[in-house]
Motif scaffolding. Structure first.
Motif, PDB file in Angstrom:
ATOM      1  N   TYR A   1       0.842  -1.179   0.000  1.00 61.22           N
ATOM      2  CA  TYR A   1       0.000   0.000   0.000  1.00 61.22           C
ATOM      3  C   TYR A   1       0.882   1.235   0.000  1.00 61.22           C
ATOM      4  N   ARG A   2       0.293   2.351  -0.322  1.00 59.29           N
ATOM      5  CA  ARG A   2       1.011   3.608  -0.196  1.00 59.29           C
ATOM      6  C   ARG A   2       0.050   4.697   0.256  1.00 59.29           C
ATOM      7  N   GLN A   3       0.608   5.684   0.905  1.00 57.91           N
ATOM      8  CA  GLN A   3      -0.178   6.800   1.384  1.00 57.91           C
ATOM      9  C   GLN A   3       0.603   8.084   1.189  1.00 57.91           C
TER      10      GLN A   3
ATOM     11  N   GLN B   1      -5.789   9.205   1.292  1.00 53.16           N
ATOM     12  CA  GLN B   1      -6.051   7.926   1.918  1.00 53.16           C
ATOM     13  C   GLN B   1      -5.052   6.875   1.449  1.00 53.16           C
ATOM     14  N   ARG B   2      -4.882   5.875   2.267  1.00 52.45           N
ATOM     15  CA  ARG B   2      -4.005   4.785   1.908  1.00 52.45           C
ATOM     16  C   ARG B   2      -4.580   4.024   0.713  1.00 52.45           C
TER      17      ARG B   2
ATOM     18  N   TYR C   1       3.703   0.876   2.481  1.00 56.92           N
ATOM     19  CA  TYR C   1       3.494  -0.055   3.572  1.00 56.92           C
ATOM     20  C   TYR C   1       3.314  -1.471   3.056  1.00 56.92           C
TER      21      TYR C   1
ATOM     22  N   TRP D   1       0.722  -5.150   9.502  1.00 52.46           N
ATOM     23  CA  TRP D   1       1.205  -4.000   8.747  1.00 52.46           C
ATOM     24  C   TRP D   1       2.653  -3.707   9.117  1.00 52.46           C
TER      25      TRP D   1
ATOM     26  N   GLY E   1       6.265   1.153   7.342  1.00 56.10           N
ATOM     27  CA  GLY E   1       6.346   2.013   6.184  1.00 56.10           C
ATOM     28  C   GLY E   1       7.753   2.444   5.841  1.00 56.10           C
TER      29      GLY E   1
END
Length: 120
Positions: free
Chosen positions: A37-39, A44-45, A94, A110, A113
């Motif tokens: 994932y990225r934010q 939002q993620r 992440y 998780w 990051g």
């Protein structure tokens, strides 16, 4: 003490490449379905890429053809090879996924990051 630890982030110019790694450690049996994932700031993620236990992959449209997710089950590691990076790829990335514990339970974890910055 199960952990997912990301590494490989950093600063890169547009068009450059980075390879992110995510290592699962602790009293684990293995890794199952995993994803990146990225934010970005103020957003939002976002799910970027996933890989199943069998190796099937999926990507958000914006990274298709540029990013590749892979896994090394023997090392409990997931990778994200990022090529042709664009400024809009700038985000904290992440690692996330289901971890098979030695207790026979499975849980989603998780990572903390790793920052990716793409800028000229």
């Amino acid at each position: 003490q199960v952990q997912l630890v990301e590494s490989g982030g950093g600063f890169v110019h547009p068009g450059g490449s980075l390879r992110l790694s995510c290592v699962a450690s602790g009293s684990i049996f293995g890794i199952a379905g995993m994803g990146w994932y990225r934010q970005a700031p103020g957003k939002q993620r976002e799910l970027v890429a996933t890989i199943t236990s069998g190796g099937n992959t999926n990507y958000v449209d914006s990274v298709k053809g540029r990013f590749t997710i892979s896994r090394d089950n023997a090392e409990n590691t997931v990778y994200l090879q990022m090529n042709s990076l664009k400024p809009e790829d700038t985000a904290v990335y992440y690692c996330n996924g289901k971890i098979l514990l030695q207790t026979l339970a499975s849980r989603t974890y998780w990572g903390q990051g790793t920052q990716v910055t793409v800028s000229s």
